[in-house]
Design a protein around this motif. Structure first.
Motif, short mmCIF file in Angstrom:
data_model
loop_
_atom_site.label_atom_id
_atom_site.label_comp_id
_atom_site.label_asym_id
_atom_site.label_seq_id
_atom_site.Cartn_x
_atom_site.Cartn_y
_atom_site.Cartn_z
N TYR A 243 0.82 -0.87 0.12
CA TYR A 243 0.44 0.00 0.07
C TYR A 243 1.34 1.10 -0.17
CZ TYR A 243 -4.30 2.52 0.77
OH TYR A 243 -5.17 3.86 1.13
N PHE A 244 1.55 1.31 0.56
CA PHE A 244 2.92 2.28 0.82
C PHE A 244 3.28 2.48 -0.87
CE2 PHE A 244 6.98 4.19 0.96
CZ PHE A 244 7.58 5.31 1.88
N PHE A 245 3.83 1.31 -2.01
CA PHE A 245 3.68 1.79 -2.97
C PHE A 245 3.19 2.12 -4.18
CE2 PHE A 245 7.76 -0.04 -0.97
CZ PHE A 245 8.73 1.27 -1.68
N LEU A 246 2.24 1.36 -3.75
CA LEU A 246 0.13 1.50 -4.73
C LEU A 246 -0.50 1.74 -4.28
CD1 LEU A 246 1.42 -2.02 -6.50
CD2 LEU A 246 2.66 0.02 -7.68
N GLY A 247 -0.31 2.27 -3.31
CA GLY A 247 -1.71 2.76 -1.97
C GLY A 247 -2.98 3.87 -3.07
N TYR A 248 -1.59 4.91 -3.74
CA TYR A 248 -2.75 6.06 -5.07
C TYR A 248 -3.30 5.03 -6.20
CZ TYR A 248 1.20 4.94 -8.29
OH TYR A 248 1.87 4.83 -9.92
N ILE A 249 -2.82 4.34 -6.49
CA ILE A 249 -3.79 3.84 -7.28
C ILE A 249 -5.25 3.09 -7.23
CG2 ILE A 249 -4.02 1.79 -9.00
CD1 ILE A 249 -1.20 1.52 -9.25
N PRO A 250 -5.48 2.14 -5.69
CA PRO A 250 -7.36 2.83 -5.67
C PRO A 250 -8.03 3.31 -5.07
CG PRO A 250 -5.83 0.92 -4.44
CD PRO A 250 -5.06 1.78 -4.98
N ARG A 251 -6.83 4.35 -4.75
CA ARG A 251 -7.24 5.75 -3.83
C ARG A 251 -8.12 6.37 -5.40
NH1 ARG A 251 -3.68 8.25 -0.80
NH2 ARG A 251 -2.81 9.46 -2.65
N THR A 252 -7.05 6.94 -6.12
CA THR A 252 -7.38 7.66 -7.40
C THR A 252 -9.06 7.47 -7.72
OG1 THR A 252 -5.25 8.14 -7.61
CG2 THR A 252 -6.83 8.89 -9.20
N TRP A 253 -8.50 6.01 -8.45
CA TRP A 253 -9.74 4.83 -8.92
C TRP A 253 -11.13 5.29 -7.63
CZ3 TRP A 253 -12.94 0.92 -8.03
CH2 TRP A 253 -13.09 0.29 -9.21
N MET A 254 -11.46 5.24 -7.42
CA MET A 254 -12.18 4.99 -5.72
C MET A 254 -12.92 6.73 -6.07
SD MET A 254 -13.26 2.59 -4.58
CE MET A 254 -14.08 2.73 -3.23
N CYS A 255 -11.83 7.08 -6.04
CA CYS A 255 -12.82 8.52 -6.45
C CYS A 255 -13.12 9.34 -7.71
CB CYS A 255 -11.46 9.75 -6.05
SG CYS A 255 -10.33 9.91 -4.63
N LYS A 256 -12.15 8.85 -8.42
CA LYS A 256 -13.04 9.05 -10.04
C LYS A 256 -14.31 8.72 -9.77
CE LYS A 256 -9.08 10.26 -12.36
NZ LYS A 256 -7.39 10.03 -13.21
N THR A 257 -13.76 7.00 -9.75
CA THR A 257 -15.89 6.55 -9.67
C THR A 257 -16.84 6.97 -9.29
OG1 THR A 257 -14.23 4.14 -10.41
CG2 THR A 257 -16.51 3.74 -9.39
N LEU A 258 -16.69 7.12 -8.00
CA LEU A 258 -17.03 7.39 -7.27
C LEU A 258 -17.83 9.07 -6.57
CD1 LEU A 258 -16.93 5.06 -4.48
CD2 LEU A 258 -18.34 4.56 -6.14
N ASN A 259 -16.58 9.60 -8.13
CA ASN A 259 -17.64 11.37 -7.47
C ASN A 259 -16.94 11.96 -6.09
OD1 ASN A 259 -17.10 13.73 -8.90
ND2 ASN A 259 -19.24 14.09 -8.12
N LEU A 260 -15.65 11.24 -6.23
CA LEU A 260 -14.73 11.76 -3.84
C LEU A 260 -14.29 12.39 -4.58
CD1 LEU A 260 -16.09 8.77 -2.80
CD2 LEU A 260 -18.18 10.15 -2.57
N HIS A 261 -14.30 13.05 -3.27
CA HIS A 261 -12.88 14.12 -2.80
C HIS A 261 -11.81 13.58 -1.54
CE1 HIS A 261 -14.48 16.70 -5.89
NE2 HIS A 261 -15.56 16.63 -5.04
N LEU A 262 -11.00 14.40 -2.11
CA LEU A 262 -9.89 14.01 -0.52
C LEU A 262 -9.63 15.54 0.12
CD1 LEU A 262 -6.66 11.85 -2.81
CD2 LEU A 262 -8.47 11.86 -1.17
#
Length: 691
Positions: A243-262
């Protein structure tokens, strides 16, 4: 006439229907073979799996209660924690989560039933293991485990509550406008469930967790707790790194798919400061341990229930129930769980049940034939012969590859038996009219089939065509014509003075007792070797070039090199069946000394002793190979049953014990049993306790 026969057959069918069989139209008896072969799965194994799943679901409630207490426990407010946990367990969300957990447990139990095996799959190389991991069937299994891990992680997030409860929450932008933001704590817990499920599926292949062994379960609950906590710790460690190296991938995908923000006020968790949260690490570990514990306890219950002893009837009064009896079940090849339980029942029957042993020794009425003993002994001898053939084939392969050249001629001269077991093993079950039959056990088997009362003896000569023969012996007969049918027989007087060879005899000697004719009396023209075609030579050269090219690549050699002990473990992977066959045969022979009123065992005693001695010779030969006698490394995975790695040692001990059991019981009476000189010499060592 035909109407009466048809009416009788219909009565048999109606009788089957009353006893619980499925309603089927009338077909000839051979049409029922497929249906009869799966009766055990349908009526026994499936019900045992259902019982194990029921117990797993019943245990899920106290396990969930313990998880709730551990996930919400506070040292400063213990009474408040207990009251909160009690109210949480009775809430609607907890009940819904419990229903989902029950569904996951049932799915795990179904996968255990679908993927279990009583014969482990041993990968002899890295590439073979990689092929198992990438198999489409394993891909489906891994995908299902990932989905179940996500579901259980969601239930854990709802149970823990607080910042893990929902995937999104209300937040405000810098200008003060409201918006929906992603709750990364909930996301990291869901992904942890998927990661743990995937790891569990892959480790199940590597450590053979689907292997079901028939051993007594001791201290298993503490073992499950220990393995769950340890494996959860390793899984969380690996997951944090990923998750330290690849955690940004699912986080970005969830934000784009569900229209969420950080949220800008929350640190991202794929950073050192975000992952060094002790509360987060603890909840990840306790959730992974809860997931693995429920799956491991379901697997353990399945192993306990499916390996429970099943007692098969030795004989039945109704012909339609004959396929349920022990002699018929032993002859079935599938399913393997049925064959293993039948052999287990045979081993227990031979030791602890005098009344059932009497049924084995009984004669059929009318006719007076020992059908029960003949079927049981034939199947046991067939199993032992099959193992002997595999051992000889493996030894032949090793000798061909040049890894058996360390055995010197002097060391081989000290061994009493150095000839082939392959032809002997084949002739034991199916004698063939060849010119040279290398196994006297074919005589014993023929005596079983034809009911002969006397055993034939014959002179024994060394067999240099066997994979066990020494290269030094072959050099002594180099001048002999290779086209002669007697090429390979010993011609040196120094070698002829050695002890007679095991597993070598001739058909002529068996028939009339005369010695073999000399090679000069049977002239044979020398055959010119045929030359391969140009195309075959070209393809062979290209093949060798490719092999040499790949042999220089380190990665290729790493993937294709044989793993230490893997070949030996694969040879003895199903040796639990052979261990039970040896125990069953030896105990029945021992009991026949005082219980066999009709002498049915004595007619097959020579073939039983011969088969055991031949197998012992092959086993002794195998243990002289590299890595065969070395103890295996203890497995790092506690739930992966590694007992199959030591089956070869258990088989060797059981085989020697079985022979000693027979020789101790019969003693000097075995001198009256007609057998070969080499067998008698080997048997005398057991009688004198020198083996």
């Amino acid at each position: 006439m035909h109407v009466a026969r048809y009416g009788k057959q219909r009565k048999i069918v109606r009788r089957k229907e009353r006893r619980g069989y499925l309603l089927l139209p009338f077909f000839p008896p051979d049409m029922f073979s497929t249906k009869q072969s799966c009766w055990f799965i349908r009526k026994v194994v499936c019900w045992r799996a259902a019982a194990s799943n029921a117990w797993a679901v019943l245990l899920l409630l106290p396990i969930t209660a313990v998880f709730v207490i551990l996930s919400r426990f506070s040292l400063l407010h213990p009474i408040q924690t207990i009251s909160e946990c009690t109210s949480l367990l009775t809430s609607t969300s907890a009940i819904f989560s419990f229903i989902l957990l029950c569904g996951v447990i049932l799915m795990v139990g179904f996968l255990n039933l679908e993927y279990y095996t009583v014969i482990p799959t041993v990968a002899c190389s890295k590439i073979a293991l990689l092929g198992q991991l990438l198999h489409p069937r394993q891909f489906v299994n891994s995908l299902v485990h990932c989905i179940m891990g996500i579901i259980m992680a969601w239930c854990c997030a709802v149970t823990i509550g607080g910042r893990y409860e929902t995937l999104s929450y209300h937040c405000t932008q810098s200008d003060g406008s409201p918006q929906m933001c992603l709750n990364e704590y909930h996301l990291i817990l869901l992904l942890a469930g998927a990661f743990v499920g995937l790891s569990h599926s892959l480790l199940g292949v590597i450590y053979n967790m689907n292997y079901v062994s028939f051993h007594t379960v001791k201290g298993s609950l503490l073992l499950v707790v220990k393995c769950s906590a340890t494996q959860a710790l390793y899984s969380v460690r690996n997951y944090i790194v990923v998750y330290f190296f690849l955690g940004y991938i699912p986080r970005t995908w969830m934000c784009k798919t569900l229209n969420l923000h950080l949220s800008s006020s929350v640190h991202p968790l794929d950073s050192i400061t975000g992952l060094l949260d002790l509360s987060l690490l603890y909840h990840l570990w306790i959730s992974a341990a809860f997931l693995l514990f429920t799956w491991y306890i379901t697997l353990l219950l399945f192993r306990i229930f499916v390996t429970e002893v099943y007692s098969f009837p030795v004989q039945s009064s109704f012909p339609e129930d004959a396929h349920h009896c022990l002699p018929k079940v032993l002859a079935d090849k599938q399913p393997m769980i049925l064959k293993f339980l039948a052999l287990q029942d045979l081993a227990l029957l031979s030791q602890h049940s005098p009344s059932r042993r009497c049924e084995v020794f009984s004669l059929s009425q009318p006719g007076g034939h020992p059908h029960n003993w003949n079927a049981i002994s034939k199947e046991c001898l067939s199993l032992l012969t099959d193992l002997t053939q595999r051992l000889v084939a493996h030894h032949d392969t090793v000798a061909t590859n040049g890894r058996a050249k360390s055995l010197s001629f002097g060391s081989e001269r000290k061994t009493s038996s150095e000839t082939s077991v392959t032809s002997g093993a084949e002739d034991l079950m199916s004698p063939r009219p060849t010119l040279l039959m290398k196994t006297p056990t074919s005589v014993f088997t023929r005596s079983i089939a034809e009911g002969s009362q006397s055993m034939l003896t014959s002179p024994f000569t060394p067999d240099l065509d066997s994979p066990f023969a020494s290269p030094g012996l072959r050099h002594l007969i180099a001048p002999i014509d290779q086209g002669s049918p007697w090429y390979g027989t010993v011609q040196s007087p120094h070698v002829m003075r050695r002890a007679p060879k095991l597993w070598s005899t001739s058909t002529d000697s068996q028939i009339n007792g005369s010695p073999l004719p000399s090679s000069a009396s049977v002239p044979s023209p020398k055959k010119e070797p045929s030359k391969p075609s140009l195309l075959a030579q070209f393809l062979q050269n290209r093949k060798e070039q490719v092999k040499n090219f790949l042999a220089k690549r380190v990665l290729i050699m790493y993937l294709f090199n044989k793993l230490p002990e893997a070949s030996s473990q694969a040879l003895f992977a199903d040796s639990q069946a052979h261990i039970w066959a040896l125990e069953g045969l030896s105990y029945l022979v021992q009991a026949s000394f005082s219980e066999d009123q009709f002498g049915v065992v004595q007619t097959t005693l020579p073939s039983i002793l011969s088969c055991m001695l031949v197998l012992q010779e092959a086993v002794d030969r195998h243990f002289k190979l590299p890595h065969a006698s070395s103890k295996p490394v203890r497995s790092t995975s506690g739930m992966g049953d590694s007992t199959y790695k030591t089956l070869r040692f258990a088989l060797r001990a059981t085989l020697k014990t079985a022979i000693y059991r027979i020789t101790t019981t019969f003693g000097d009476h075995l001198n009256a049993v007609q057998m070969s000189a080499e067998h008698r010499k080997r048997l005398q060592q057991f009688l004198e306790y020198k083996e």
